[in-house]
Design an enzyme around this catalytic site. Structure first.
Site: not given
Ligand code: BES
Ligand code: ZN
Length: 626
Positions: A291, A317-318, A403
């Site tokens: 996401g 999360h988003e 994270y």
């Molecule tokens: N903001 C991130 C995605 C991201 C971070 C894209 C850095 C490019 C560079 C997004 O919020 C995210 O963390 N997505 C995760 C989802 C999750 C941890 C629930 C994903 O895409 O797996």
């Molecule tokens: Zn994120």
């Protein structure tokens, strides 16, 4: 999340627990680090001349796979400067016109492999705005889908992924998370398609393919987003709804129908949702990540749509990013944990309110295991919360450390000071820094002033330096109750002791109980045992992508061939790197390089260019496995 495959060389150097000596050792480095809050990933000069507003006017050409148009920038001169500098990546700059109508004698700098090229435009003390006319090249941020890669198979599709530093590949901009601007946009697309942005959106197609957008809150460039396709909309309540390709719309709507309640929970925790509408766009399955928190319009993978809402915590999360990240934004990618660690913590709090504590305890435990595993493959310095990415691509900071170590750190503070106090603190933090950027050192100062000062016992219990400026997981890392997972452990034992699947007494397991079970099956588990599990629980056919992924990993390891056709279809359409990587890696590690190559050859066209590169890397490493 994307796991970065870094050499295992550093693994043995990694201390899994940081004792007192680490805290002491790191203090000197810490003060040096604290002093340097520069953003090394933008070539712009926003510290002197900063953009404040964008008027974007672009045309999306699916035949040429190109965006052309203009970016009109309002600028603010903070320090006297002869130039304003923008980031670009593989853009052709046709001309730059100043606010007095004159054509600028702009310069394009040398190519930096990671950062692209600087676009430098001379200004006078009077310059207030300028317009850059440009075309995109091979833009990293853009994924163009041919009609056959969409659900309808009739019309093409385009979406962007700008985080971390790819906005510059489709808009000439000052591309640092610490630089905010408002925007309006005019976007022209083929007339049977809908265009959406991280802004106020229309819910229907326009007659002629022209769309106007407005984002009146200042956002950083990495939150610029665009999607174009044969997309429909279905409302959930008066402030949220779902966009998806028509074939997916009903299912997506059902899956996400509780989003309204989720927003309310988030608001009760940390204050009002400040972005107006909250909609989710479900993308085609090639979307490379889970996401993306584009303001007003979260972009989501369709792989969380299972029919039973079991994976909607990704939306939590988003959604949470609309406070941590979009409202209070990491100033540089070295402070990435301020975006992601806070968001994981916040997401768990939303999930806890919706699913209960014993459920979230499973999430904490599984993610703790992920964190331990991924830190083993990281250089020690990359396991500090405050990163040092100078001279390297910010994507190298995209690991479980930001994270999960980040979330565990906040969880430790919560446990130390008590939930009530911590919640008040966080709510004030978001409120008092709304639409601003934040560095790690600013946060620590604020934490000290507003929460910890006068409480030496708390400070000692938390040991901030060990977490922020030290490696690995400090010994005071909190651990969850194992109420539900210890029951799963007992089932694993039973299975390993020879019990048949039908005798295991498994019922009403959630996704996370299944994940724990499947992950911990011994490599010695043979194909006939998997066949027994499969017959009883229909795992090869599961609609749950998280369970499917780990099941297929186990199937590859055990040579359980009946799962292969389903695995191949999964790999053919799914572009989410989190799922691709373990599958291709396991094939390579178990002598199935040819199978990996064959599957990749037919599937790669459906993967994002960055995902293609990543999987190619995994497959190229095959000599050492053969
Ligand atoms: N903001 C991130 C995605 C991201 C971070 C894209 C850095 C490019 C560079 C997004 O919020 C995210 O963390 N997505 C995760 C989802 C999750 C941890 C629930 C994903 O895409 O797996
Ligand atoms: Zn994120």
């Amino acid at each position: 999340m994307t796991k970065i495959y870094i050499s295992f060389l550093a693994a043995t150097l990694l201390a899994s627990c940081a004792g007192n000596d680490v805290a002491d050792k790191s203090t000197n480095t810490a003060s040096a680090e604290k002093a340097d809050d520069r953003d090394y990933h933008t070539l712009s000069n926003a510290d002197s001349v900063a953009v404040t507003h964008l008027d974007l006017d672009i045309n999306v050409d699916f035949d040429k796979r190109q965006i052309t148009g203009s970016a009109h920038w309002d600028i603010k001169q903070i320090h006297p400067s002869s130039h304003v500098v923008f980031d670009t990546e593989d853009l052709t700059i046709d001309s730059v016109v100043m606010d007095d109508g004159s054509k600028a004698d702009f310069k394009i700098g040398a190519l930096d492999k990671e950062l692209g090229k600087a676009l430098s435009v001379p200004i006078t003390a009077q310059t207030k705005s300028l317009t850059v006319y440009y075309k995109t090249g091979n833009a990293t941020a853009l994924q163009w889908l041919a009609p056959q890669q969409t659900a309808s198979k009739k019309t093409p599709f385009l979406y962007t992924q700008s985080e971390s530093i790819y906005a510059r590949s489709w808009i000439p901009c000052q591309d640092g998370p610490g630089i905010r601007f408002t925007y309006n946009a005019k976007v022209k697309v083929p007339k049977d398609l809908l265009a959406l942005m991280s802004a106020e959106n229309s819910q229907q197609k326009s007659a002629d393919g022209s769309y106007s957008f407005k984002m009146d809150k200042p956002i950083p460039a990495y939150l610029m987003a665009l999607a174009v396709g044969d997309i429909g909309f279905k409302s959930i309540d008066n402030r949220s709804g779902v966009y998806a390709e028509h074939a997916m719309l009903e299912k997506a709507h059902k899956e996400f129908e509780d989003i309204g309640g989720m927003i309310t929970i988030a608001e009760q925790l940390y204050g009002p949702y400040r972005w107006g509408r909250y909609d989710v766009l479900v993308l085609p399955p090639g979307f490379p990540i889970g996401g993306m928190e584009n303001p007003k319009l979260t972009f989501s993978t369709p792989t969380i749509i299972t029919g039973d809402k079991s994976l909607v915590s990704l939306i939590a999360h988003e959604l949470a990013h609309n406070w941590s990240g979009n409202l209070v934004t990491n100033k540089t990618w070295n402070d990435f944990w301020l975006n992601e660690g806070f968001t994981v913590y916040f997401e768990r709090r939303i999930t806890e309110a919706m699913q209960g504590k014993s459920y979230v305890d499973m999430l904490w435990e599984l993610s703790h295991q992920d964190l331990e595993a991924s830190m083993k493959g990281l250089p020690e310095r990359d396991t500090w919360l405050r990163l040092d990415l100078k001279g390297r691509h910010p994507e190298l900071g995209l690991t479980d450390v930001a994270y999960e170590k980040g979330a565990h750190f906040l969880w430790l503070i919560e446990k130390t000071v008590g939930r009530e106090k911590f919640d008040v603190f966080l709510k004030d933090y978001f409120n008092s820094h709304a639409f601003q950027t934040m560095t790690t050192s600013q946060f620590l100062k604020y934490l000290d002033e507003k929460l910890l000062s006068g409480h030496d016992d708390w400070k000692k219990a938390i040991n901030i330096n060990a977490w922020i400026f030290g490696p690995g997981l400090p010994a005071n890392c909190p651990t969850p109750d194992r109420e539900r997972l210890s029951k799963v452990d007992a089932v694993i034992k039973k299975f390993e002791g020879g019990a048949t699947a039908a005798d295991l007494g498994i019922k009403d397991w959630s996704t996370y109980e299944w994940l724990h079970f499947l992950r911990n099956l011994k490599t010695s588990v043979k194909a006939d045992r998997l066949a027994d599990l499969d017959k009883t629980f229909k795992l090869t056919q599961t609609p749950n992508s998280e369970i499917a992924d780990i099941w297929f990993v186990q199937a590859i390891k055990a040579n359980y061939e009946p799962a292969y056709p389903a695995m191949k279809s999964f790999l053919l359409v799914t572009g989410r790197q989190k799922f691709l990587e373990p599958l291709y890696k396991t094939m390579m590690e178990t002598g199935k390089a040819q199978m990996a190559k064959d599957i990749f050859a037919v599937s790669k066209g459906n993967y994002h260019p960055l995902a293609q590169k990543n999987i190619e890397g995994i497959i190229k490493g095959d000599n050492k496995y053969e």
